[in-house]
Design a protein around this motif. Structure first.
Motif, PDB file in Angstrom:
ATOM      1  N   ASN A   2      16.174   7.454  -6.196  1.00  0.00           N
ATOM      2  CA  ASN A   2      15.608   6.513  -5.197  1.00  0.00           C
ATOM      3  C   ASN A   2      15.914   5.175  -5.564  1.00  0.00           C
ATOM      4  N   VAL A   3      17.029   4.660  -6.009  1.00  0.00           N
ATOM      5  CA  VAL A   3      17.438   3.361  -6.315  1.00  0.00           C
ATOM      6  C   VAL A   3      18.289   2.981  -5.184  1.00  0.00           C
ATOM      7  N   ARG A   4      17.939   1.817  -4.707  1.00  0.00           N
ATOM      8  CA  ARG A   4      18.699   0.944  -3.811  1.00  0.00           C
ATOM      9  C   ARG A   4      19.348  -0.389  -4.690  1.00  0.00           C
ATOM     10  N   ILE A   5      20.589  -0.764  -4.469  1.00  0.00           N
ATOM     11  CA  ILE A   5      21.014  -1.998  -5.152  1.00  0.00           C
ATOM     12  C   ILE A   5      21.883  -2.808  -4.436  1.00  0.00           C
ATOM     13  N   PHE A   6      21.354  -4.065  -4.244  1.00  0.00           N
ATOM     14  CA  PHE A   6      22.144  -5.075  -3.618  1.00  0.00           C
ATOM     15  C   PHE A   6      22.533  -6.222  -4.674  1.00  0.00           C
ATOM     16  N   PHE A   7      24.045  -6.440  -4.443  1.00  0.00           N
ATOM     17  CA  PHE A   7      24.337  -7.526  -5.337  1.00  0.00           C
ATOM     18  C   PHE A   7      24.189  -8.838  -4.102  1.00  0.00           C
ATOM     19  N   THR A   8      23.414  -9.812  -4.513  1.00  0.00           N
ATOM     20  CA  THR A   8      23.458 -10.858  -3.373  1.00  0.00           C
ATOM     21  C   THR A   8      24.207 -12.214  -3.704  1.00  0.00           C
ATOM     22  N   ASP A   9      24.476 -13.048  -2.531  1.00  0.00           N
ATOM     23  CA  ASP A   9      24.906 -14.210  -2.531  1.00  0.00           C
ATOM     24  C   ASP A   9      24.063 -15.230  -2.120  1.00  0.00           C
TER      25      ASP A   9
END
Length: 299
Positions: free
Chosen positions: A100-107
């Motif tokens: 149940n992991v959602r990953i965002f790399f953000t700018d």
């Protein structure tokens, strides 16, 4: 000799296309990702198969910004966390159960440092979450997790005029985050005031979020003692909108409290935020935190 591979040095090189690097690194290891543009900021969403999710449990949204201040290698702010979460994503792709992991790399996180939370790239993501009714995730922001051995759970100034329900949800997440650190780093974690990161964007949009960082033990202890001695220091750190650089007679004035912050934080946005400033122990502790988070399940 560095404990990190050449690829990490490529990632922090001055001319690196960091968004492209992240996507290529993941793709080369069988992890899919998608780039999404919101308000001109380019964010990267890691894509896992549906079998790795169970709708009966909360989604754990993990956020790490990949942008950096021009002129700084950004090794700790925030390449170390990016690097560790990229490699964690490779492991999660073949996780034996659902995670149940959602990953965002953000700018655009660094834009909020001087311009305010609404200019942070994550603010656009949080706004979309809010518009779509995605307000029940557990949001974990990892920022500056490559130096020191003590995990720090950020004390946070909650937005004004918030509902009691929001406070309840935030406190629940905060308590479970404390439990996460107790299990991942027994007897070696602290909760301290931390200048905001991408968690501020989610909080501003009414979505509970916590931030986790790392500090050397000596720096964390000195900072805790300074907080006890200087009763206004915590307020200055947390009320960053009111405490940030001001212009007096055309001249920028540094924060009056800067010299009382941990040295690790004073390296941010400088050339000294380089690979040599990182510590191998941080990576061991951070791995424990990520593995513990993957296994954590909340209804």
């Amino acid at each position: 000799m560095s404990f990190l591979p050449q690829e990490f040095r490529d990632f922090i090189a001055p001319g690196a296309d960091r968004a492209e690097f992240i996507q290529q690194y993941l793709a080369a290891r069988g992890v899919k990702s998608a780039r999404t543009v919101i308000d001109g900021k380019q964010h990267i969403l890691v894509q896992f198969g549906s079998a790795l999710y169970n709708p009966q449990f909360k989604i754990k949204t993990v956020v790490a910004h990949y942008d950096r201040v021009e002129g700084s290698p950004g090794a700790n702010d925030n390449s170390a966390a990016d690097w560790q979460i990229m490699n964690w994503a490779v492991e999660l792709k073949d996780y034996p159960s659902f995670h149940n992991v959602r990953i965002f790399f953000t700018d655009g996180e660094e834009l909020g440092w001087n311009a305010g939370v609404s200019e942070q790239g994550a603010f656009g993501i949080a706004s979309v979450f809010r518009r779509l009714g995605i307000t029940n995730d557990d949001v974990y922001v990892f920022d500056a997790c490559g130096r020191g051995e003590v995990p720090i759970l950020a004390r946070t100034l909650l937005p004004s005029h918030i509902s009691s329900q929001f406070v309840k949800h935030f406190n629940d997440l905060y308590e479970r985050s404390q439990d996460l650190l107790r299990r991942a780093s027994p007897g070696r974690w602290m909760s301290l005031p931390v200048p905001y990161s991408d968690n501020a964007s989610f909080l501003a949009c009414g979505i509970p979020a916590v931030a986790i960082t790392m500090l050397p033990a000596e720096e964390a202890s000195l900072y805790a003692r300074e907080l006890n001695r200087s009763k206004g220091l915590a307020d200055q750190v947390l009320n960053r909108e009111a405490s940030k650089k001001r212009r007096l007679s055309g001249e920028e004035v540094e924060y009056s409290y800067k010299e009382r912050l941990p040295r690790t934080w004073r390296l941010f946005h400088t050339e000294q935020d380089n690979e040599a400033s990182l510590s191998q122990e941080s990576f061991r502790v951070m791995r424990n935190i990520l593995l513990t988070l993957a296994a954590a399940k909340s209804m």
